[in-house]
Design a protein around this motif. Structure first.
Motif: not given
Length: 225
Positions: A126-144
């Motif tokens: 499983g992956l966990a992505v956290t990204l914040r840019a331009d004062d905005r948030d994006f996140s993503l998680t995967t599961t096997a």
């Protein structure tokens, strides 16, 4: 006309994509304009878009002793056609840390953005992505759970759009890389809109590959006809 994705030339950048993730989506592109050299793919009035996340290690110039870099990168790109063949057009590129971001702007001609936070963590379970840019948030998680064999997009030319100019990045696909399709949960708090100019409807699954060879060359400007 065949695309020059395999022609890298003398100067080559090589490394390892420890993680390569592709997430498809669509957004309203009716009000957007493009360079005449690129024709975007549409589903009705909606553009076909994609987020490509990379966790790279040991990237440097082939044949030279150093330096080499580890970094994370997010390519916000539109699918379409260049010279009648499938292609990606990258609108924005988030890179962390600073030096690789500067190199991406200089050599690849990406329209780079400095993230306030950017992490790609996890493994095949499983992956966990956290990204914040331009004062905005994006996140993503995967599961096997329920993962199935799949494939990354391959053979597409890679173009960048910066200041109205289009550049082509020669790159070489890794035919040995294997990939899996994972279910994913996405939380996009406006970063897709900031990147593409319209809110994005993201797919419920992402394709992930591991230990892929990364090989590319400096970008060159595409002439407009």
């Amino acid at each position: 006309m065949p695309m020059p994705t395999q022609t890298l030339g003398v100067v080559q950048f090589r490394g390892r994509e420890d993680v390569t993730l592709e997430l498809d989506g669509t957004c309203d592109g009716a009000g957007l304009t493009w360079s005449p050299v690129f024709e975007p793919d549409r589903e009705g009035a909606r553009l076909r878009v994609n987020l490509c996340l990379l966790r790279l290690f040991d990237l440097g110039v082939r044949g030279l002793p150093g330096p080499r870099f580890d970094y994370v990168e997010a390519l916000w790109r539109v699918r379409g056609r260049w010279r009648s063949a499938p292609a990606w057009l990258v609108l924005r590129c988030d890179v962390w840390p600073t030096v690789p971001r500067w190199l991406a702007a200089v050599f690849d001609r990406y329209d780079t953005r400095a993230p306030e936070r950017f992490r790609v963590e996890g493994d095949a379970r499983g992956l966990a992505v956290t990204l914040r840019a331009d004062d905005r948030d994006f996140s993503l998680t995967t599961t096997a759970d329920g993962a199935i064999a799949s494939a990354l997009s391959s053979g597409l030319s890679l173009l960048t759009l910066r200041g109205g100019a289009v550049h082509h990045i020669p790159w070489q696909d890794d035919a040995t890389a294997q990939a899996m399709s994972y279910s994913c949960a996405v939380r996009d708090e406006g970063l897709g809109r900031a990147s593409f100019g319209a809110p994005v409807e993201w797919a419920p699954r992402a394709v992930v590959s591991w230990a892929r060879v990364h090989a590319c060359a400096p970008a060159y400007r595409v002439r407009q006809r």
